[in-house]
Design a protein around this motif. Structure first.
Motif, mmCIF file in Angstrom:
data_model
loop_
_atom_site.group_PDB
_atom_site.id
_atom_site.type_symbol
_atom_site.label_atom_id
_atom_site.label_comp_id
_atom_site.label_asym_id
_atom_site.label_seq_id
_atom_site.Cartn_x
_atom_site.Cartn_y
_atom_site.Cartn_z
ATOM 1 N N ALA A 145 15.416 27.724 48.590
ATOM 2 C CA ALA A 145 15.424 29.194 48.482
ATOM 3 C C ALA A 145 16.778 29.790 48.829
ATOM 4 O O ALA A 145 17.570 29.190 49.552
ATOM 5 C CB ALA A 145 14.351 29.765 49.406
ATOM 6 N N GLY A 146 17.006 30.989 48.314
ATOM 7 C CA GLY A 146 18.212 31.761 48.620
ATOM 8 C C GLY A 146 19.290 31.576 47.566
ATOM 9 O O GLY A 146 19.320 30.572 46.847
ATOM 10 N N ASN A 147 20.149 32.569 47.461
ATOM 11 C CA ASN A 147 21.322 32.473 46.585
ATOM 12 C C ASN A 147 22.386 33.436 47.087
ATOM 13 O O ASN A 147 22.069 34.489 47.637
ATOM 14 C CB ASN A 147 20.972 32.720 45.107
ATOM 15 C CG ASN A 147 19.841 33.695 44.925
ATOM 16 O OD1 ASN A 147 20.018 34.874 45.178
ATOM 17 N ND2 ASN A 147 18.681 33.220 44.510
ATOM 18 N N ALA A 204 18.605 31.471 39.453
ATOM 19 C CA ALA A 204 17.586 32.146 38.633
ATOM 20 C C ALA A 204 17.636 33.662 38.846
ATOM 21 O O ALA A 204 17.138 34.428 38.022
ATOM 22 C CB ALA A 204 16.213 31.605 39.000
ATOM 23 N N GLU A 205 18.232 34.074 39.975
ATOM 24 C CA GLU A 205 18.283 35.504 40.306
ATOM 25 C C GLU A 205 19.688 36.092 40.152
ATOM 26 O O GLU A 205 19.999 37.137 40.730
ATOM 27 C CB GLU A 205 17.735 35.705 41.726
ATOM 28 C CG GLU A 205 16.252 35.379 41.766
ATOM 29 C CD GLU A 205 15.696 35.086 43.152
ATOM 30 O OE1 GLU A 205 16.414 35.240 44.146
ATOM 31 O OE2 GLU A 205 14.535 34.684 43.205
ATOM 32 N N ALA A 206 20.510 35.414 39.354
ATOM 33 C CA ALA A 206 21.890 35.899 39.141
ATOM 34 C C ALA A 206 21.889 37.353 38.670
ATOM 35 O O ALA A 206 22.778 38.135 39.025
ATOM 36 C CB ALA A 206 22.606 35.010 38.134
ATOM 37 N N LEU A 244 24.039 38.538 49.370
ATOM 38 C CA LEU A 244 23.366 37.399 50.015
ATOM 39 C C LEU A 244 21.857 37.579 49.907
ATOM 40 O O LEU A 244 21.339 38.686 50.094
ATOM 41 C CB LEU A 244 23.741 37.326 51.502
ATOM 42 C CG LEU A 244 25.225 37.382 51.861
ATOM 43 C CD1 LEU A 244 25.407 37.258 53.371
ATOM 44 C CD2 LEU A 244 25.997 36.282 51.150
ATOM 45 N N HIS A 245 21.163 36.488 49.625
ATOM 46 C CA HIS A 245 19.701 36.547 49.491
ATOM 47 C C HIS A 245 19.093 35.398 50.280
ATOM 48 O O HIS A 245 19.442 34.228 50.069
ATOM 49 C CB HIS A 245 19.329 36.436 48.017
ATOM 50 C CG HIS A 245 17.884 36.160 47.764
ATOM 51 N ND1 HIS A 245 16.873 36.959 48.280
ATOM 52 C CD2 HIS A 245 17.262 35.177 47.068
ATOM 53 C CE1 HIS A 245 15.701 36.469 47.887
ATOM 54 N NE2 HIS A 245 15.905 35.386 47.166
ATOM 55 N N THR A 246 18.187 35.746 51.200
ATOM 56 C CA THR A 246 17.527 34.725 52.029
ATOM 57 C C THR A 246 16.018 34.959 52.047
ATOM 58 O O THR A 246 15.536 36.031 51.643
ATOM 59 C CB THR A 246 18.084 34.767 53.470
ATOM 60 O OG1 THR A 246 18.009 36.102 53.959
ATOM 61 C CG2 THR A 246 19.532 34.291 53.521
ATOM 62 N N HIS A 247 15.292 33.953 52.537
ATOM 63 C CA HIS A 247 13.815 33.980 52.558
ATOM 64 C C HIS A 247 13.344 33.642 53.975
ATOM 65 O O HIS A 247 12.643 32.650 54.151
ATOM 66 C CB HIS A 247 13.244 32.873 51.672
ATOM 67 C CG HIS A 247 13.339 33.028 50.199
ATOM 68 N ND1 HIS A 247 12.334 32.620 49.347
ATOM 69 C CD2 HIS A 247 14.308 33.503 49.383
ATOM 70 C CE1 HIS A 247 12.686 32.825 48.090
ATOM 71 N NE2 HIS A 247 13.898 33.358 48.079
ATOM 72 N N SER A 248 13.737 34.396 54.991
ATOM 73 C CA SER A 248 13.260 34.040 56.339
ATOM 74 C C SER A 248 11.782 34.398 56.461
ATOM 75 O O SER A 248 11.289 35.272 55.735
ATOM 76 C CB SER A 248 14.061 34.787 57.406
ATOM 77 O OG SER A 248 13.606 36.115 57.499
ATOM 78 N N GLY A 266 6.761 39.458 49.248
ATOM 79 C CA GLY A 266 6.361 38.055 49.295
ATOM 80 C C GLY A 266 7.506 37.097 49.029
ATOM 81 O O GLY A 266 7.294 35.899 48.830
ATOM 82 N N HIS A 267 8.691 37.604 49.040
ATOM 83 C CA HIS A 267 9.830 36.830 48.545
ATOM 84 C C HIS A 267 10.955 36.772 49.582
ATOM 85 O O HIS A 267 11.161 35.736 50.204
ATOM 86 C CB HIS A 267 10.273 37.471 47.213
ATOM 87 C CG HIS A 267 11.357 36.764 46.494
ATOM 88 N ND1 HIS A 267 11.571 36.887 45.141
ATOM 89 C CD2 HIS A 267 12.331 35.950 46.926
ATOM 90 C CE1 HIS A 267 12.597 36.154 44.778
ATOM 91 N NE2 HIS A 267 13.082 35.575 45.856
ATOM 92 N N GLY A 268 11.668 37.847 49.812
ATOM 93 C CA GLY A 268 12.763 37.790 50.782
ATOM 94 C C GLY A 268 13.625 39.024 50.727
ATOM 95 O O GLY A 268 13.220 40.069 50.201
HETATM 96 ZN ZN LIG Z 1 14.629 34.120 46.181
#
Ligand SMILES: [Zn+2]
Ligand SMILES: CSC[C@@H](O)[C@@H](O)C(=O)COP(=O)(O)O
Length: 223
Positions: free
Chosen positions: A47-49, A94-96, A113-117, A188-190
């Motif tokens: 997860a994350g990008n 996938a989330e570019a 920044l994208h995270t899924h804590s 439900g994602h981040g």
């Molecule tokens: Zn994500």
């Protein structure tokens, strides 16, 4: 005449699609931040990008499906602002589209920044119906650019999750209209957070994480 034409052709052939020194610097920064944030447990599985803007036309971004705790330079690629890979056959995150959307929308944004804590994911589900998380009176507001006092109320948008990036981008676009925020949650994602550079984006990400975790603790105590 022939020489001039040939040399112009050669020049064009040798012109790189992007500045490789700039790319290498961006990749190094992405790798060090992803490692540190993955160590906090904010990027489980793959997860994350992360991305960093490289001028008006390009961004360095993580390749899709990689373990973000173990990235090397080969796991960072370049896309243009329409998410097309530049000088590579790799597939971008996938989330570019969510990254380039922010770069197109806000010229001052330099990193996303994208995270899924767990905190981000739980908050996003708890507040999905409200469409926002209302944060109040936190000293940590001052970690967010443009905020100088705790005496404020900040609405962090929550958008519905979707696998169709056009749908997700449209929801984000709508949620951000007329709002002053450095982040949003996807249900439900981040969390997505951004800043003028990667250090500022990281500071914003950590500030949102802290305030969301306080909010969850408060909810438990107030039951
Ligand atoms: Zn994500
Ligand atoms: C491992 S599931 C998470 C993904 O679906 C996605 O949300 C994500 O954050 C990472 O996707 P990626 O394509 O690697 O950038």
């Amino acid at each position: 005449m022939w020489t001039a034409t040939a040399s112009r052709y050669t020049l064009r052939m040798n012109t790189p699609a992007f500045d490789h020194t700039l790319y290498a610097g961006c990749a190094a920064q992405i790798i060090s931040h992803t490692r540190e944030l993955a160590a906090k447990g904010w990027m489980p599985a793959t997860a994350g990008n992360f991305s960093i803007r490289m001028g008006a036309e390009h961004a360095a971004i993580t390749i899709s499906g990689k373990d973000k705790a173990r990235l090397s330079e080969a796991d960072i690629m370049v896309v243009d602002m329409q998410n097309n890979p530049v000088a590579t056959h790799h597939r971008p995150s996938a989330e570019a589209a969510l990254h380039t959307h922010l770069y197109r929308l806000f010229p001052e944004v330099g990193a996303v920044l994208h995270t899924h804590s767990p905190t981000q994911t739980i908050s996003s589900l708890l507040y999905a119906r409200d469409g926002q998380v209302l944060l109040r009176d936190y000293e940590l507001f001052k970690a967010l650019r443009g905020h100088t006092t705790h005496e404020a109320e900040l609405a962090l948008p929550v958008v519905p999750n979707a696998q169709d990036m056009d749908v997700l981008t449209a929801s984000v676009d709508k949620a951000l209209a007329g709002r002053d925020t450095w982040g949003y949650l996807i249900a439900g994602h981040g969390l997505y957070a951004w800043g003028r550079d990667i250090n500022e984006a990281r500071r914003h990400l950590e500030a949102f994480e802290f305030m969301l975790s306080c909010d969850l603790e408060l909810r438990k105590l107030q039951r």
